[in-house]
Motif scaffolding. Structure first.
Motif, short mmCIF file in Angstrom:
data_model
loop_
_atom_site.label_atom_id
_atom_site.label_comp_id
_atom_site.label_asym_id
_atom_site.label_seq_id
_atom_site.Cartn_x
_atom_site.Cartn_y
_atom_site.Cartn_z
N TRP A 194 -0.98 -5.31 -9.80
CA TRP A 194 -2.34 -4.86 -9.49
C TRP A 194 -2.90 -5.55 -8.24
O TRP A 194 -3.89 -5.09 -7.67
N VAL A 195 -2.25 -6.64 -7.82
CA VAL A 195 -2.73 -7.31 -6.60
C VAL A 195 -2.63 -6.40 -5.39
O VAL A 195 -3.34 -6.59 -4.39
N ILE A 196 -1.75 -5.38 -5.47
CA ILE A 196 -1.61 -4.44 -4.34
C ILE A 196 -2.88 -3.64 -4.14
O ILE A 196 -3.17 -3.16 -3.03
N ILE A 197 -3.68 -3.48 -5.19
CA ILE A 197 -4.97 -2.80 -5.09
C ILE A 197 -6.11 -3.81 -4.94
O ILE A 197 -7.02 -3.62 -4.13
N ILE A 198 -6.05 -4.88 -5.73
CA ILE A 198 -7.14 -5.86 -5.75
C ILE A 198 -7.31 -6.55 -4.40
O ILE A 198 -8.43 -6.67 -3.88
N CYS A 199 -6.20 -7.02 -3.81
CA CYS A 199 -6.30 -7.78 -2.56
C CYS A 199 -6.80 -6.94 -1.38
O CYS A 199 -7.61 -7.43 -0.59
N PRO A 200 -6.36 -5.68 -1.21
CA PRO A 200 -6.97 -4.86 -0.16
C PRO A 200 -8.47 -4.65 -0.36
O PRO A 200 -9.23 -4.61 0.62
N LEU A 201 -8.93 -4.53 -1.62
CA LEU A 201 -10.36 -4.41 -1.87
C LEU A 201 -11.09 -5.69 -1.46
O LEU A 201 -12.18 -5.63 -0.87
N LEU A 202 -10.49 -6.83 -1.77
CA LEU A 202 -11.06 -8.10 -1.31
C LEU A 202 -11.11 -8.15 0.20
O LEU A 202 -12.08 -8.65 0.80
N PHE B 63 -18.69 5.96 8.51
CA PHE B 63 -17.84 4.78 8.64
C PHE B 63 -16.81 4.73 7.52
O PHE B 63 -15.65 4.38 7.74
N ALA B 64 -17.22 5.10 6.31
CA ALA B 64 -16.31 5.09 5.17
C ALA B 64 -15.15 6.06 5.38
O ALA B 64 -13.99 5.73 5.10
N LEU B 65 -15.44 7.25 5.90
CA LEU B 65 -14.40 8.25 6.10
C LEU B 65 -13.50 7.91 7.28
O LEU B 65 -12.28 8.07 7.22
N ASN B 66 -14.09 7.44 8.37
CA ASN B 66 -13.33 7.22 9.60
C ASN B 66 -12.66 5.86 9.68
O ASN B 66 -11.66 5.71 10.39
N THR B 67 -13.20 4.87 8.97
CA THR B 67 -12.67 3.51 9.09
C THR B 67 -12.20 2.94 7.75
O THR B 67 -11.05 2.50 7.62
N LEU B 68 -13.08 2.92 6.75
CA LEU B 68 -12.74 2.26 5.49
C LEU B 68 -11.54 2.88 4.81
O LEU B 68 -10.67 2.16 4.31
N LEU B 69 -11.48 4.21 4.78
CA LEU B 69 -10.37 4.88 4.09
C LEU B 69 -9.02 4.57 4.74
O LEU B 69 -8.09 4.12 4.05
N PRO B 70 -8.85 4.77 6.06
CA PRO B 70 -7.55 4.43 6.66
C PRO B 70 -7.24 2.94 6.64
O PRO B 70 -6.08 2.54 6.44
N VAL B 71 -8.26 2.09 6.82
CA VAL B 71 -8.02 0.64 6.80
C VAL B 71 -7.58 0.19 5.41
O VAL B 71 -6.67 -0.64 5.28
N THR B 72 -8.20 0.73 4.36
CA THR B 72 -7.82 0.37 3.00
C THR B 72 -6.39 0.82 2.70
O THR B 72 -5.60 0.08 2.10
N THR B 73 -6.05 2.03 3.12
CA THR B 73 -4.68 2.53 2.92
C THR B 73 -3.67 1.64 3.62
O THR B 73 -2.62 1.29 3.05
N PHE B 74 -3.98 1.25 4.84
CA PHE B 74 -3.10 0.38 5.61
C PHE B 74 -2.98 -0.99 4.94
O PHE B 74 -1.89 -1.57 4.87
N ALA B 75 -4.10 -1.52 4.42
CA ALA B 75 -4.09 -2.82 3.75
C ALA B 75 -3.24 -2.78 2.49
O ALA B 75 -2.53 -3.75 2.17
N VAL B 76 -3.29 -1.67 1.76
CA VAL B 76 -2.46 -1.53 0.56
C VAL B 76 -0.98 -1.57 0.95
O VAL B 76 -0.16 -2.23 0.29
N ALA B 77 -0.62 -0.85 2.03
CA ALA B 77 0.77 -0.84 2.48
C ALA B 77 1.22 -2.23 2.92
O ALA B 77 2.34 -2.67 2.59
N LEU B 78 0.38 -2.94 3.66
CA LEU B 78 0.72 -4.30 4.09
C LEU B 78 0.91 -5.23 2.90
O LEU B 78 1.85 -6.06 2.88
N THR B 79 0.03 -5.11 1.92
CA THR B 79 0.13 -5.96 0.73
C THR B 79 1.40 -5.66 -0.05
O THR B 79 2.06 -6.57 -0.56
N PHE B 80 1.75 -4.37 -0.16
CA PHE B 80 2.97 -3.98 -0.86
C PHE B 80 4.19 -4.63 -0.21
O PHE B 80 5.07 -5.17 -0.89
N VAL B 81 4.26 -4.58 1.12
CA VAL B 81 5.40 -5.16 1.85
C VAL B 81 5.48 -6.67 1.61
O VAL B 81 6.55 -7.21 1.33
#
Length: 237
Positions: free
Chosen positions: A150-158, A182-200
């Motif tokens: 679950w850290v793959i979701i929790i840490c990107p939210l942090l 801002f949520a649509l143009n920045t938060l959504l892609p940044v969160t997705t990218f953060a999840v991928a980085l955390t997974f790796v």
């Protein structure tokens, strides 16, 4: 509640307060004045150095159990390979041609080689290493025993919450409409990218791949921003 979870909560509160001090408090102007004007002192970045100092203090005195920053063996190759894959995917998400993108890279390098090199070095040392050390190593590793994958979701939210003071300051977010955009143009892609980085980083327990992917993402954004600024300037002239 485990000791590691308590330490993680206290650490995040400290980092978040520090972000508020940097970007939204009356101390903001004072901290900005600490940054030297001389180009050769580009590496003196108080906001990043303060973050790193707090992280070191926590690691020294809390004595938490964490996995290695760069686990050896095949983990290096796996992390680097996944990082390259993220770079490729993030490049295609920019929706620009390879030729046009590298033409702008070459143009920046030819026009101002020193600033080009300093920006790349800055991205590797600070957003690349320091932020990955905090958000893709410290928090995932310290929270792993309590939350597992679950850290793959929790840490990107942090990570998103931690960035809010900076975004509020830099984007001057006011009103519901600005926040929705801002949520649509920045938060959504940044969160997705953060999840991928955390997974790796969690999968390989090695930060090299996430560092390279993070640096490329920030660097590509600067290239596009610089290109747009030049285009607007040329239109006005």
């Amino acid at each position: 509640m485990s000791n590691q979870l308590i330490i993680a909560c206290i650490s995040f509160v400290l980092f978040f307060i520090l972000e508020w001090v940097f970007w939204l408090s009356p101390a903001k102007s004072f901290i900005k004045n600490l940054i030297p004007n001389q180009a050769f002192l580009w590496w003196v970045q108080p906001h990043y150095l303060f973050r790193l100092f707090i992280l070191v203090i926590i690691l020294v005195f809390a004595r938490v159990q964490l996995w290695p920053v760069f686990k050896g063996g095949l983990n290096w190759l796996s992390s680097l390979g996944l990082g390259v894959l993220l770079i490729i995917l993030s490049f295609f998400s920019l929706r620009v041609s390879i030729g046009h993108f590298w033409q702008n890279v070459q143009q920046w390098y030819d026009e101002d080689r020193s600033s080009f090199v300093m920006v790349v070095a800055y991205l590797f040392i600070y957003p690349g290493f320091v932020e990955e050390l905090m958000m893709r190593w410290f928090f995932p590793a310290i929270l792993w025993n309590d939350f597992g994958w679950w850290v793959i979701i929790i840490c990107p939210l942090l990570n998103i919450i931690w960035h809010l003071p900076y975004w509020i300051d830099s984007h001057e977010l006011r009103g519901m409409r600005m926040w929705l955009g801002f949520a649509l143009n920045t938060l959504l892609p940044v969160t997705t990218f953060a999840v991928a980085l955390t997974f790796v980083s969690v999968l390989t327990q090695n930060l090299i791949g996430s560092i390279f992917a993070h640096v490329f993402g920030d660097w590509a954004g600067l290239i596009l921003q610089r290109t747009q600024t030049r285009s607007l300037t040329n239109e006005k002239n």
